[in-house]
Scaffold this motif. Structure first.
Motif, PDB file in Angstrom:
ATOM      1  N   LEU A   1      -2.706 -13.833  -4.467  1.00  0.00           N
ATOM      2  CA  LEU A   1      -2.788 -12.818  -3.417  1.00  0.00           C
ATOM      3  C   LEU A   1      -2.427 -11.420  -3.899  1.00  0.00           C
ATOM      4  CD1 LEU A   1      -1.190 -14.769  -0.413  1.00  0.00           C
ATOM      5  CD2 LEU A   1      -3.612 -14.303  -0.805  1.00  0.00           C
ATOM      6  N   PHE A   2      -1.455 -11.313  -4.834  1.00  0.00           N
ATOM      7  CA  PHE A   2      -0.865 -10.002  -5.107  1.00  0.00           C
ATOM      8  C   PHE A   2      -0.926  -9.526  -6.555  1.00  0.00           C
ATOM      9  CE2 PHE A   2       1.752 -11.666  -1.448  1.00  0.00           C
ATOM     10  CZ  PHE A   2       1.108 -10.897  -0.489  1.00  0.00           C
ATOM     11  N   SER A   3      -1.398 -10.342  -7.486  1.00  0.00           N
ATOM     12  CA  SER A   3      -1.453  -9.878  -8.882  1.00  0.00           C
ATOM     13  C   SER A   3      -2.592  -8.893  -9.105  1.00  0.00           C
ATOM     14  CB  SER A   3      -1.611 -11.070  -9.831  1.00  0.00           C
ATOM     15  OG  SER A   3      -2.890 -11.664  -9.680  1.00  0.00           O
ATOM     16  N   GLY A   4      -3.598  -8.920  -8.226  1.00  0.00           N
ATOM     17  CA  GLY A   4      -4.767  -8.061  -8.405  1.00  0.00           C
ATOM     18  C   GLY A   4      -5.857  -8.699  -9.240  1.00  0.00           C
ATOM     19  N   ASN A   5      -5.562  -9.846  -9.849  1.00  0.00           N
ATOM     20  CA  ASN A   5      -6.532 -10.491 -10.738  1.00  0.00           C
ATOM     21  C   ASN A   5      -7.629 -11.230  -9.988  1.00  0.00           C
ATOM     22  OD1 ASN A   5      -5.086  -9.546 -12.881  1.00  0.00           O
ATOM     23  ND2 ASN A   5      -4.096 -11.491 -13.365  1.00  0.00           N
TER      24      ASN A   5
ATOM     25  N   THR B   1       0.854  -1.185   0.000  1.00  0.00           N
ATOM     26  CA  THR B   1       0.000   0.000   0.000  1.00  0.00           C
ATOM     27  C   THR B   1       0.893   1.239   0.000  1.00  0.00           C
ATOM     28  OG1 THR B   1      -0.081   0.024   2.418  1.00  0.00           O
ATOM     29  CG2 THR B   1      -1.823  -1.188   1.272  1.00  0.00           C
ATOM     30  N   GLY B   2       0.526   2.259  -0.755  1.00  0.00           N
ATOM     31  CA  GLY B   2       1.336   3.474  -0.728  1.00  0.00           C
ATOM     32  C   GLY B   2       1.801   3.973  -2.069  1.00  0.00           C
ATOM     33  N   GLY B   3       1.055   3.657  -3.146  1.00  0.00           N
ATOM     34  CA  GLY B   3       1.330   4.279  -4.435  1.00  0.00           C
ATOM     35  C   GLY B   3       2.521   3.714  -5.175  1.00  0.00           C
ATOM     36  N   PHE B   4       3.314   4.613  -5.783  1.00  0.00           N
ATOM     37  CA  PHE B   4       4.382   4.225  -6.700  1.00  0.00           C
ATOM     38  C   PHE B   4       5.422   3.336  -6.029  1.00  0.00           C
ATOM     39  CE2 PHE B   4       8.666   5.033  -8.389  1.00  0.00           C
ATOM     40  CZ  PHE B   4       8.502   4.545  -9.687  1.00  0.00           C
TER      41      PHE B   4
ATOM     42  N   LEU C   1       7.950  -1.952  -5.238  1.00  0.00           N
ATOM     43  CA  LEU C   1       8.336  -3.037  -4.335  1.00  0.00           C
ATOM     44  C   LEU C   1       7.658  -4.344  -4.739  1.00  0.00           C
ATOM     45  CD1 LEU C   1       9.800  -4.031  -1.805  1.00  0.00           C
ATOM     46  CD2 LEU C   1       7.842  -3.235  -0.450  1.00  0.00           C
ATOM     47  N   LYS C   2       6.399  -4.264  -5.152  1.00  0.00           N
ATOM     48  CA  LYS C   2       5.683  -5.468  -5.571  1.00  0.00           C
ATOM     49  C   LYS C   2       6.349  -6.099  -6.792  1.00  0.00           C
ATOM     50  CE  LYS C   2       1.128  -5.601  -5.707  1.00  0.00           C
ATOM     51  NZ  LYS C   2      -0.275  -5.455  -6.174  1.00  0.00           N
ATOM     52  N   GLU C   3       6.766  -5.280  -7.749  1.00  0.00           N
ATOM     53  CA  GLU C   3       7.435  -5.810  -8.935  1.00  0.00           C
ATOM     54  C   GLU C   3       8.784  -6.417  -8.569  1.00  0.00           C
ATOM     55  OE1 GLU C   3       8.298  -6.946 -12.801  1.00  0.00           O
ATOM     56  OE2 GLU C   3       6.421  -6.513 -11.737  1.00  0.00           O
ATOM     57  N   GLU C   4       9.488  -5.787  -7.637  1.00  0.00           N
ATOM     58  CA  GLU C   4      10.761  -6.345  -7.176  1.00  0.00           C
ATOM     59  C   GLU C   4      10.519  -7.683  -6.473  1.00  0.00           C
ATOM     60  OE1 GLU C   4      14.625  -4.986  -4.451  1.00  0.00           O
ATOM     61  OE2 GLU C   4      12.851  -3.699  -4.577  1.00  0.00           O
ATOM     62  N   PHE C   5       9.481  -7.736  -5.683  1.00  0.00           N
ATOM     63  CA  PHE C   5       9.054  -8.950  -4.991  1.00  0.00           C
ATOM     64  C   PHE C   5       8.806 -10.066  -6.018  1.00  0.00           C
ATOM     65  CE2 PHE C   5       6.118 -11.720  -2.814  1.00  0.00           C
ATOM     66  CZ  PHE C   5       6.284 -11.546  -1.450  1.00  0.00           C
ATOM     67  N   ARG C   6       8.062  -9.730  -7.082  1.00  0.00           N
ATOM     68  CA  ARG C   6       7.728 -10.711  -8.121  1.00  0.00           C
ATOM     69  C   ARG C   6       8.977 -11.206  -8.849  1.00  0.00           C
ATOM     70  NH1 ARG C   6       5.937 -11.231 -13.542  1.00  0.00           N
ATOM     71  NH2 ARG C   6       6.727  -9.153 -14.024  1.00  0.00           N
ATOM     72  N   GLN C   7       9.865 -10.294  -9.204  1.00  0.00           N
ATOM     73  CA  GLN C   7      11.066 -10.684  -9.936  1.00  0.00           C
ATOM     74  C   GLN C   7      12.000 -11.536  -9.080  1.00  0.00           C
ATOM     75  OE1 GLN C   7      11.559 -10.498 -13.051  1.00  0.00           O
ATOM     76  NE2 GLN C   7       9.850  -9.157 -13.580  1.00  0.00           N
ATOM     77  N   HIS C   8      12.092 -11.230  -7.795  1.00  0.00           N
ATOM     78  CA  HIS C   8      12.899 -12.047  -6.899  1.00  0.00           C
ATOM     79  C   HIS C   8      12.395 -13.489  -6.906  1.00  0.00           C
ATOM     80  CE1 HIS C   8      15.755  -9.550  -4.468  1.00  0.00           C
ATOM     81  NE2 HIS C   8      15.020  -8.567  -4.968  1.00  0.00           N
ATOM     82  N   PHE C   9      11.078 -13.643  -6.823  1.00  0.00           N
ATOM     83  CA  PHE C   9      10.544 -15.003  -6.756  1.00  0.00           C
ATOM     84  C   PHE C   9      10.655 -15.705  -8.106  1.00  0.00           C
ATOM     85  CE2 PHE C   9       7.745 -18.530  -5.996  1.00  0.00           C
ATOM     86  CZ  PHE C   9       7.990 -18.821  -4.667  1.00  0.00           C
ATOM     87  N   ARG C  10      10.508 -14.992  -9.199  1.00  0.00           N
ATOM     88  CA  ARG C  10      10.702 -15.601 -10.512  1.00  0.00           C
ATOM     89  C   ARG C  10      12.127 -16.144 -10.635  1.00  0.00           C
ATOM     90  NH1 ARG C  10       7.072 -14.853 -14.706  1.00  0.00           N
ATOM     91  NH2 ARG C  10       8.749 -15.096 -16.223  1.00  0.00           N
TER      92      ARG C  10
END
Length: 470
Positions: A414-418, A365-368, A373-382
């Protein structure tokens, strides 16, 4: 007398804290084999509220062992969930690896007798069987000569196009790098015939995999990490980074529990013996992995993170329940498919009724900056999902890929928003269009099986504790 009681209590409290904290690396002690005190050290922190959650370990133990595990154990033996398509021939994208298993049990046998229904489409539409036949065979309500007729059928080519679009959209949102199921190098594996067990895979190769996961692909506290996990300064990190770290640690813990619970206890004739060997609990191996005196005080904390990742994956199933309840779970066996659908609905109803679910709404939560951070989170797990192709043992690679894919699917939910909108707002039965809720069969199978592995680990913890405390 009262003063004496206070002194004795203080001594007891100091002892408990000391045994739970243990010694750091370089000051390890060898616990007495089979001693009750060594067992108590492993379990002395497995109580109370789970970090960053509102649920207690005692509540989860009871809920899992009495309600979830029996249902999951039965469900995962069904054909839809026992066959998983995977590519075990990929080269490691990060380093050359020529390691081999220490024993013959690390090999994986591909399955050639897969039910025809499972070999169908990769993407599962939320359509009834009758509706799918209608769109493939044409509208049977009178045809073009009827007044007001509107042709809403789609060609097979159009449906294939939709599936390709869905696969592209799914890749954008995915927290894992999924295998190409259409590849000639991908094979179906019967998970029941290739159980997760101790294989002897260890040494530099195995250590390099986990070291790469923790040091290069996990978010780090303010100071450097040990080769595996050091929770002494995890409080310095924000909730999102703590979640990532605890989820990976919990999965690692679960795998270590499986290997300790399914340990090769006897294989007298070695490589020439065609029998299955004798498998069972190895208490010394369990203590080696989780006794605080042998893990720098980390063992009990790692066990606690098992409950954290269990809550995370359970919340993903609850959140995706409306979508999952709409699926056919098609294998071609109508009677079995009906039973599986009923069992899935029953399991999901139990999960939805759990009162203290993981709260993913407090994250990102908190905009840009949150989006970044979410994209960094996703790339780390990929990246972690790609590291699984560096595992040198086939059976370890199979179960590593499956459990990482399952956890990645949970993160996607949980986090893709879909999955944030109600299903009825995305799904229209009057038109055939792909919904944002799309999951491939491989993702669905891995999601349930990964949760099943966590459920089994919590069950095995109770069994280890009973054996050690005898």
């Amino acid at each position: 007398m009262k003063r004496l009681s206070i002194i004795l209590y203080s001594v007891f409290l100091a002892f408990c804290i000391g045994t739970c904290e243990g010694q750091w690396f370089g000051k390890q002690k060898t616990p007495s084999k089979g001693s009750s005190s060594a067992g108590e050290r492993c379990f002395c922190q497995l109580k109370g509220v789970i970090d960053d959650c509102s649920c207690s370990i005692e509540t989860l133990d009871s809920f899992n062992n009495l309600k979830i595990f029996p249902r999951l154990n039965s469900l995962l033996s069904q054909n839809f969930f026992r066959y998983w398509k995977v590519n075990l021939k990929k080269d490691c994208p990060f380093w050359e690896d020529d390691s081999k298993c220490a024993i013959r049990y690390c090999s994986v046998q591909p399955c050639t007798n897969v039910p025809d229904g499972i070999k169908g489409s990769v993407v599962y539409l939320e359509k009834s069987k009758a509706e799918k036949e209608k769109y493939f065979k044409g509208n049977d309500c009178g045809g073009e000569n009827d007044l007001g007729y509107l042709n809403t059928t789609l060609s097979k080519e159009s449906l294939d196009g939709f599936e390709r679009w869905a696969a592209h959209d799914s890749a954008i949102d995915s927290f894992c790098e999924l295998d190409d199921e259409s590849s000639s190098e991908s094979d179906y594996v019967d998970l029941l015939l290739n159980p997760e067990r101790y294989t002897g895979y260890a040494g530099p190769s195995a250590h390099r995999v986990w070291r790469s996961i923790y040091q290069e692909n996990c978010f780090k506290p303010s100071r450097d990490l040990t080769p595996y996990a050091d929770f002494s300064s995890i409080g310095d990190m924000c909730l999102e980074k703590r979640t990532f770290y605890r989820a990976v640690s919990g999965l690692h813990t679960s795998i270590n529990i499986h290997l300790s619970a399914q340990y090769l206890l006897s294989d007298k004739d070695g490589f020439v013996d065609s029998s299955e060997g004798v498998w069972g609990h190895n208490i010394e191996e369990f203590q080696r992995r989780f006794d605080p005196e042998l893990t720098g005080g980390e063992g009990p904390l790692r066990l606690k993170n098992l409950y954290f990742v269990y809550l995370l994956e359970m919340k993903a199933l609850a959140k995706a329940a409306p979508y999952l309840e709409s699926l056919e779970f098609f294998t071609g066996n109508e009677e079995e498919d009906t039973d599986v659908r009923k069992a899935v609905v029953d399991l999901l109803n139990v999960i939805k009724g759990f009162p203290n679910h993981f709260d993913e709404g407090a994250m990102f939560t908190g905009g840009f900056q949150a989006a970044k951070l979410k994209e960094e989170f996703r790339q780390h797990f990929r990246n972690i999902s790609r590291i699984m192709d560096c595992v040198g043992c086939d059976k370890c690679r199979l179960w590593g890929k499956l459990q990482i894919t399952g956890l990645g699917t949970a993160l996607k939910i949980l986090f893709s928003g879909n999955f944030d909108q109600p299903l009825d707002q995305q799904l229209s039965l009057s038109t055939i269009r792909l919904t944002k809720f799309q999951l491939s069969r491989g993702e669905i199978v891995s999601l349930f099986n990964a949760f099943g592995r966590l459920s089994m680990s919590i069950m095995e913890l109770e069994r280890f504790q009973e054996e050690i405390m005898r």
